[in-house]
Scaffold this active site. Structure first.
Site, PDB file in Angstrom:
ATOM      1  N   LYS A  52     -39.434  35.224  -2.602  1.00  0.00           N
ATOM      2  CA  LYS A  52     -38.499  34.501  -3.478  1.00  0.00           C
ATOM      3  C   LYS A  52     -37.943  35.452  -4.545  1.00  0.00           C
ATOM      4  O   LYS A  52     -36.750  35.436  -4.846  1.00  0.00           O
ATOM      5  CB  LYS A  52     -39.193  33.291  -4.115  1.00  0.00           C
ATOM      6  N   GLN A  96     -45.116  27.462  -7.569  1.00  0.00           N
ATOM      7  CA  GLN A  96     -45.554  27.650  -6.182  1.00  0.00           C
ATOM      8  C   GLN A  96     -46.762  26.764  -5.886  1.00  0.00           C
ATOM      9  O   GLN A  96     -47.733  26.736  -6.652  1.00  0.00           O
ATOM     10  CB  GLN A  96     -45.887  29.139  -5.948  1.00  0.00           C
ATOM     11  N   ASP A 119     -36.780  23.102  -6.542  1.00  0.00           N
ATOM     12  CA  ASP A 119     -37.497  22.795  -5.301  1.00  0.00           C
ATOM     13  C   ASP A 119     -37.132  21.399  -4.781  1.00  0.00           C
ATOM     14  O   ASP A 119     -37.364  21.088  -3.620  1.00  0.00           O
ATOM     15  CB  ASP A 119     -39.019  22.812  -5.548  1.00  0.00           C
TER      16      ASP A 119
HETATM   17  N1  GUN Z   1     -45.544  26.070  -0.944  1.00  0.00           N
HETATM   18  C1  GUN Z   1     -45.168  26.050   0.360  1.00  0.00           C
HETATM   19  N2  GUN Z   1     -43.837  25.834   0.459  1.00  0.00           N
HETATM   20  C2  GUN Z   1     -43.377  25.716  -0.803  1.00  0.00           C
HETATM   21  C3  GUN Z   1     -42.076  25.490  -1.348  1.00  0.00           C
HETATM   22  O1  GUN Z   1     -41.069  25.348  -0.654  1.00  0.00           O
HETATM   23  N3  GUN Z   1     -42.016  25.432  -2.703  1.00  0.00           N
HETATM   24  C4  GUN Z   1     -43.114  25.574  -3.489  1.00  0.00           C
HETATM   25  N4  GUN Z   1     -42.943  25.489  -4.792  1.00  0.00           N
HETATM   26  N5  GUN Z   1     -44.315  25.786  -3.019  1.00  0.00           N
HETATM   27  C5  GUN Z   1     -44.437  25.857  -1.680  1.00  0.00           C
END
Ligand code: GUN
Length: 278
Positions: A52, A96, A119
């Site tokens: 990311k 996350q 998100d």
């Molecule tokens: N953990 C696994 N996939 C994701 C996601 O798309 N966003 C976040 N914040 N955590 C995750």
């Protein structure tokens, strides 16, 4: 033989669109910033968070990194989110997941300002989607809609079957396909005669979390098959929830793993970081 849907190429296109918007904003003196919070040291999360941040760098988005120890308390995390909510320089907040067990994910997600919920996981964002209002869309299902549209696949009026009812993929996916005027069925672990249901699908979206479970017997001739799963097989190679080699001989389009849905999630996160400026 099915045509592969190239998630790598389509995600690159979306990131380039974001990059050009970010550069336009820079010329107007606006800097786009994503705050990325990780608590603890989950190895998979390390990889996702790293990717990311790399995508932010590529797009010209400033990523503000908050790497907190496993021992961080829920209150400390909520306090940080409160500060980032109030910080006008921060456009998006990403926490996350998963979080350590002593921290409530629900409480944390609810604490994020809906205007910064890139998100799209909050009740507010999902509620807006459910009633057709503007709001942040969960990145993986939003990425799947982009894959379909940019590949020129018709959605309206078609039978779409989704396997999986998670809050992150299955449920928002169903709402987004409904918004695109598909006829939608959601299957899950209690579904009776799964094959009968999936065999009706013009568009089959698979998010079950079981390696190579979906074989040709589950798929209608000529269907579009979207594989959300990602696993390592016995030879340490990546594979999805769909048995690619078996299904590719029967369907019209299919997403590979890796290089299908996976790269789209981050591309849509980048898109969400600039969407308020579009
Ligand atoms: N953990 C696994 N996939 C994701 C996601 O798309 N966003 C976040 N914040 N955590 C995750």
């Amino acid at each position: 033989m099915a045509e592969r849907i190239d998630g790598k190429a389509i995600s690159a296109q979306i990131k380039d669109e974001v990059k050009s918007k970010v550069s336009e904003l820079k010329n107007e003196g606006i800097e786009v910033c994503l705050a990325v919070i990780q608590v603890g040291n989950d190895p998979a999360s390390n990889v996702y968070v790293g990717n990311k941040k790399k995508a932010c760098e590529y797009c010209g988005i400033r990523s503000e990194s908050h790497e907190l120890p496993e021992s961080t308390s829920e209150d400390e995390l909520l306090e940080l989110i409160g500060r980032l909510n109030a910080d006008a320089a921060v456009d998006g907040i990403l926490v996350q997941l998963p979080l350590p067990e002593h921290i409530s994910e629900d409480k944390v997600i609810a604490a994020i300002d809906p205007a910064k919920d890139v998100d799209g996981f909050s009740v507010n964002s999902v509620g807006a989607l459910a009633v057709g209002k503007k709001g942040f869309r969960s990145c993986t299902p939003a990425g799947i809609i982009e894959l379909l549209k940019r590949t020129g696949i018709e959605i309206a009026g078609r039978e779409c079957v989704i396997i999986g009812r998670s809050n992150i993929v299955g449920k928002p996916m169903a709402l987004m396909m409904l918004e695109q005027n598909a006829t939608v069925t959601v299957c899950h672990s209690k579904t009776v005669n799964l094959r009968d249901v999936t065999s009706r699908a013009d568009i089959l979206i698979v998010a079950i979390g079981r390696p190579k479970m979906i074989t040709a017997g589950y798929v209608k001739e000529g269907a579009v098959v979207i594989d959300v799963g990602i696993h390592r097989n016995e030879n340490n190679k990546l594979c999805g929830d769909v048995d690619f080699d078996d299904v590719a001989g029967k369907c019209s389009y299919i997403t590979p793993v890796p290089g299908g849905v996976g790269p789209m999630t981050i591309a849509m996160l980048m898109h969400n970081c600039v969407s308020k400026y579009l």
